[in-house]
Design a protein around this motif. Sequence first.
Motif, PDB file in Angstrom:
ATOM      1  N   PHE A   1       0.868  -1.173   0.000  1.00  0.00           N
ATOM      2  CA  PHE A   1       0.000   0.000   0.000  1.00  0.00           C
ATOM      3  C   PHE A   1       0.904   1.222   0.000  1.00  0.00           C
ATOM      4  CE2 PHE A   1      -2.187   3.456   2.081  1.00  0.00           C
ATOM      5  CZ  PHE A   1      -3.475   3.387   1.596  1.00  0.00           C
ATOM      6  N   PHE A   2       0.655   2.119  -0.943  1.00  0.00           N
ATOM      7  CA  PHE A   2       1.419   3.361  -1.052  1.00  0.00           C
ATOM      8  C   PHE A   2       0.441   4.524  -1.126  1.00  0.00           C
ATOM      9  CE2 PHE A   2       3.700  -0.048  -3.169  1.00  0.00           C
ATOM     10  CZ  PHE A   2       4.945   0.009  -2.578  1.00  0.00           C
ATOM     11  N   VAL A   3       0.835   5.670  -0.605  1.00  0.00           N
ATOM     12  CA  VAL A   3      -0.043   6.840  -0.687  1.00  0.00           C
ATOM     13  C   VAL A   3       0.775   8.060  -1.104  1.00  0.00           C
ATOM     14  CG1 VAL A   3       0.143   7.544   1.747  1.00  0.00           C
ATOM     15  CG2 VAL A   3      -1.932   8.076   0.460  1.00  0.00           C
ATOM     16  N   ALA A   4       0.134   8.928  -1.906  1.00  0.00           N
ATOM     17  CA  ALA A   4       0.805  10.139  -2.390  1.00  0.00           C
ATOM     18  C   ALA A   4      -0.201  11.267  -2.530  1.00  0.00           C
ATOM     19  CB  ALA A   4       1.457   9.874  -3.742  1.00  0.00           C
ATOM     20  N   ALA A   5       0.263  12.481  -2.291  1.00  0.00           N
ATOM     21  CA  ALA A   5      -0.513  13.674  -2.626  1.00  0.00           C
ATOM     22  C   ALA A   5      -0.203  13.993  -4.083  1.00  0.00           C
ATOM     23  CB  ALA A   5      -0.128  14.837  -1.725  1.00  0.00           C
ATOM     24  N   LEU A   6      -1.241  14.105  -4.900  1.00  0.00           N
ATOM     25  CA  LEU A   6      -1.044  14.323  -6.332  1.00  0.00           C
ATOM     26  C   LEU A   6      -1.019  15.793  -6.715  1.00  0.00           C
ATOM     27  CD1 LEU A   6      -3.380  11.519  -7.705  1.00  0.00           C
ATOM     28  CD2 LEU A   6      -0.930  11.413  -7.220  1.00  0.00           C
ATOM     29  N   ASP A   7      -1.874  16.589  -6.100  1.00  0.00           N
ATOM     30  CA  ASP A   7      -1.862  18.039  -6.312  1.00  0.00           C
ATOM     31  C   ASP A   7      -2.600  18.692  -5.161  1.00  0.00           C
ATOM     32  OD1 ASP A   7      -4.572  17.673  -6.889  1.00  0.00           O
ATOM     33  OD2 ASP A   7      -4.497  18.586  -8.857  1.00  0.00           O
TER      34      ASP A   7
ATOM     35  N   ALA B   1      -0.712  -6.749  -9.881  1.00  0.00           N
ATOM     36  CA  ALA B   1      -1.965  -6.069 -10.206  1.00  0.00           C
ATOM     37  C   ALA B   1      -1.991  -4.799  -9.369  1.00  0.00           C
ATOM     38  CB  ALA B   1      -3.168  -6.943  -9.887  1.00  0.00           C
ATOM     39  N   LEU B   2      -2.506  -3.723  -9.928  1.00  0.00           N
ATOM     40  CA  LEU B   2      -2.472  -2.427  -9.262  1.00  0.00           C
ATOM     41  C   LEU B   2      -3.819  -1.733  -9.384  1.00  0.00           C
ATOM     42  CD1 LEU B   2      -0.701  -0.240  -7.876  1.00  0.00           C
ATOM     43  CD2 LEU B   2      -0.133   0.581 -10.178  1.00  0.00           C
ATOM     44  N   TRP B   3      -4.362  -1.338  -8.250  1.00  0.00           N
ATOM     45  CA  TRP B   3      -5.590  -0.544  -8.197  1.00  0.00           C
ATOM     46  C   TRP B   3      -5.298   0.714  -7.381  1.00  0.00           C
ATOM     47  CZ3 TRP B   3     -10.920  -1.432  -9.485  1.00  0.00           C
ATOM     48  CH2 TRP B   3     -11.125  -2.523 -10.314  1.00  0.00           C
ATOM     49  N   ALA B   4      -6.041   1.785  -7.669  1.00  0.00           N
ATOM     50  CA  ALA B   4      -5.855   3.049  -6.948  1.00  0.00           C
ATOM     51  C   ALA B   4      -7.176   3.544  -6.391  1.00  0.00           C
ATOM     52  CB  ALA B   4      -5.262   4.112  -7.869  1.00  0.00           C
TER      53      ALA B   4
ATOM     54  N   VAL C   1     -12.421   4.359  -7.362  1.00  0.00           N
ATOM     55  CA  VAL C   1     -11.487   3.250  -7.292  1.00  0.00           C
ATOM     56  C   VAL C   1     -11.237   2.824  -8.733  1.00  0.00           C
ATOM     57  CG1 VAL C   1     -11.144   0.908  -6.403  1.00  0.00           C
ATOM     58  CG2 VAL C   1     -12.479   2.561  -5.081  1.00  0.00           C
ATOM     59  N   GLN C   2      -9.967   2.702  -9.109  1.00  0.00           N
ATOM     60  CA  GLN C   2      -9.630   2.490 -10.521  1.00  0.00           C
ATOM     61  C   GLN C   2      -8.592   1.386 -10.693  1.00  0.00           C
ATOM     62  OE1 GLN C   2      -7.896   5.990 -12.243  1.00  0.00           O
ATOM     63  NE2 GLN C   2      -7.892   5.159 -14.303  1.00  0.00           N
ATOM     64  N   ASN C   3      -8.802   0.549 -11.699  1.00  0.00           N
ATOM     65  CA  ASN C   3      -7.848  -0.480 -12.082  1.00  0.00           C
ATOM     66  C   ASN C   3      -6.750   0.181 -12.919  1.00  0.00           C
ATOM     67  OD1 ASN C   3      -6.464  -2.699 -13.030  1.00  0.00           O
ATOM     68  ND2 ASN C   3      -8.259  -3.744 -13.826  1.00  0.00           N
ATOM     69  N   LEU C   4      -5.507   0.046 -12.488  1.00  0.00           N
ATOM     70  CA  LEU C   4      -4.374   0.613 -13.217  1.00  0.00           C
ATOM     71  C   LEU C   4      -3.608  -0.488 -13.959  1.00  0.00           C
ATOM     72  CD1 LEU C   4      -3.079   3.193 -10.580  1.00  0.00           C
ATOM     73  CD2 LEU C   4      -4.670   3.555 -12.479  1.00  0.00           C
ATOM     74  N   TYR C   5      -4.344  -1.375 -14.576  1.00  0.00           N
ATOM     75  CA  TYR C   5      -3.756  -2.508 -15.295  1.00  0.00           C
ATOM     76  C   TYR C   5      -2.800  -2.028 -16.381  1.00  0.00           C
ATOM     77  CZ  TYR C   5      -3.151  -6.449 -18.408  1.00  0.00           C
ATOM     78  OH  TYR C   5      -2.597  -7.424 -19.186  1.00  0.00           O
TER      79      TYR C   5
ATOM     80  N   ARG D   1      -4.895 -12.067  -8.792  1.00  0.00           N
ATOM     81  CA  ARG D   1      -4.177 -10.890  -8.278  1.00  0.00           C
ATOM     82  C   ARG D   1      -4.962  -9.616  -8.532  1.00  0.00           C
ATOM     83  NH1 ARG D   1      -0.010 -13.088 -11.575  1.00  0.00           N
ATOM     84  NH2 ARG D   1      -0.223 -12.179 -13.619  1.00  0.00           N
ATOM     85  N   GLY D   2      -5.709  -9.561  -9.647  1.00  0.00           N
ATOM     86  CA  GLY D   2      -6.576  -8.408  -9.891  1.00  0.00           C
ATOM     87  C   GLY D   2      -7.659  -8.294  -8.828  1.00  0.00           C
ATOM     88  N   ARG D   3      -8.248  -9.415  -8.458  1.00  0.00           N
ATOM     89  CA  ARG D   3      -9.267  -9.411  -7.391  1.00  0.00           C
ATOM     90  C   ARG D   3      -8.647  -9.007  -6.058  1.00  0.00           C
ATOM     91  NH1 ARG D   3     -11.862 -13.943 -10.294  1.00  0.00           N
ATOM     92  NH2 ARG D   3     -10.337 -15.341  -9.354  1.00  0.00           N
ATOM     93  N   ASP D   4      -7.439  -9.501  -5.791  1.00  0.00           N
ATOM     94  CA  ASP D   4      -6.770  -9.152  -4.530  1.00  0.00           C
ATOM     95  C   ASP D   4      -6.524  -7.641  -4.436  1.00  0.00           C
ATOM     96  OD1 ASP D   4      -6.749 -11.861  -3.969  1.00  0.00           O
ATOM     97  OD2 ASP D   4      -4.584 -12.103  -4.304  1.00  0.00           O
ATOM     98  N   ALA D   5      -6.002  -7.060  -5.509  1.00  0.00           N
ATOM     99  CA  ALA D   5      -5.720  -5.617  -5.507  1.00  0.00           C
ATOM    100  C   ALA D   5      -7.021  -4.816  -5.403  1.00  0.00           C
ATOM    101  CB  ALA D   5      -4.948  -5.225  -6.765  1.00  0.00           C
ATOM    102  N   MET D   6      -8.051  -5.253  -6.127  1.00  0.00           N
ATOM    103  CA  MET D   6      -9.336  -4.552  -6.060  1.00  0.00           C
ATOM    104  C   MET D   6      -9.936  -4.656  -4.664  1.00  0.00           C
ATOM    105  SD  MET D   6     -12.779  -5.223  -8.232  1.00  0.00           S
ATOM    106  CE  MET D   6     -14.216  -4.213  -8.006  1.00  0.00           C
ATOM    107  N   SER D   7      -9.846  -5.820  -4.034  1.00  0.00           N
ATOM    108  CA  SER D   7     -10.382  -5.991  -2.678  1.00  0.00           C
ATOM    109  C   SER D   7      -9.698  -5.051  -1.697  1.00  0.00           C
ATOM    110  CB  SER D   7     -10.206  -7.434  -2.214  1.00  0.00           C
ATOM    111  OG  SER D   7     -11.008  -8.296  -2.977  1.00  0.00           O
ATOM    112  N   MET D   8      -8.376  -4.928  -1.817  1.00  0.00           N
ATOM    113  CA  MET D   8      -7.649  -3.990  -0.951  1.00  0.00           C
ATOM    114  C   MET D   8      -8.127  -2.561  -1.190  1.00  0.00           C
ATOM    115  SD  MET D   8      -3.646  -5.057  -0.634  1.00  0.00           S
ATOM    116  CE  MET D   8      -3.275  -4.934  -2.372  1.00  0.00           C
ATOM    117  N   ALA D   9      -8.258  -2.187  -2.463  1.00  0.00           N
ATOM    118  CA  ALA D   9      -8.658  -0.821  -2.806  1.00  0.00           C
ATOM    119  C   ALA D   9     -10.062  -0.510  -2.293  1.00  0.00           C
ATOM    120  CB  ALA D   9      -8.572  -0.612  -4.314  1.00  0.00           C
ATOM    121  N   VAL D  10     -10.988  -1.423  -2.467  1.00  0.00           N
ATOM    122  CA  VAL D  10     -12.363  -1.194  -2.006  1.00  0.00           C
ATOM    123  C   VAL D  10     -12.403  -1.102  -0.480  1.00  0.00           C
ATOM    124  CG1 VAL D  10     -14.662  -2.227  -1.861  1.00  0.00           C
ATOM    125  CG2 VAL D  10     -13.454  -2.152  -4.053  1.00  0.00           C
TER     126      VAL D  10
END
Length: 175
Positions: free
Chosen positions: A41-47, A129-132, A115-119, A81-90
Motif C-alpha cells: 500500500f502506497f499513498v501520495a498527494a497528487l496536487d 496487479a495495481l488498483w488506486a 477506485v480504478q484499475n491501473l492494469y 491478483r486483480g481481485r486481490d488488488a481490487m479488494s484492498m482498494a475497495v
Amino acid sequence: MQDAILEAAKAALPGLAQVEPYVGQFGADGPTQGRVTAPAFFVAALDAPLAEHQPGDGRMALDVRWAAYCLARNARGPAQRGRDAMSMAVAFAQVAQDAQWALAPEVQHARLEGVQNLYSAALDNKGFALWAVTWRQVVLVGEDMWAGGDTPSEIWVGWSPETYPDDYEEQEAQP
C-alpha cells in the motif's frame, strides 16, 4: 497527514507486507525503485490547488488530491491478483470515505473520487496487479492569526469615523 493515512491503512488492511509513502516505487513497467514486496500500500498527494473557500484567518485552505495505490502479487494468475488488488482498494475506500484521520478541524472530511484499475501488460507480466483509490480533502495550513487572542469585552461603533474620528458610541451586548 500522510503518516495518519498510512496508519489507517495498516489498521484496515492487515497482512500488508509494505506500507509507505509513494516515491516512485513502480511505474507502467512495474517496480522501478527499491524493493517492492506485495501486498503493498502506497499513498501520495497528487496536487493541492487552493480550495474554493478560504478561511480568512491567515491560514490557507488547500484541496489536496490523494491517491492510495494497492499492489497485489498472486501466483494463481492475473484474475486472482486483480481481485486481490481490487479488494484492498475497495476496503481502503470504505475507510477513506469521509475520513479526517483524527486531524479535525484542520483536515475536513474526505470526498471519495473513485477506485480504478491501473492494469498494464508490463505490470501483469511481472506478476503484479495495481488498483488506486483517489479522493480530495481540504486541509488548512498555516497559523490562525486569531487563535489565542483576547476576546473583546466592549464594542464601540463610529458612525462617521472619517468626519468625527473621536465620536464613537459603546454598543450593548445582545444576549
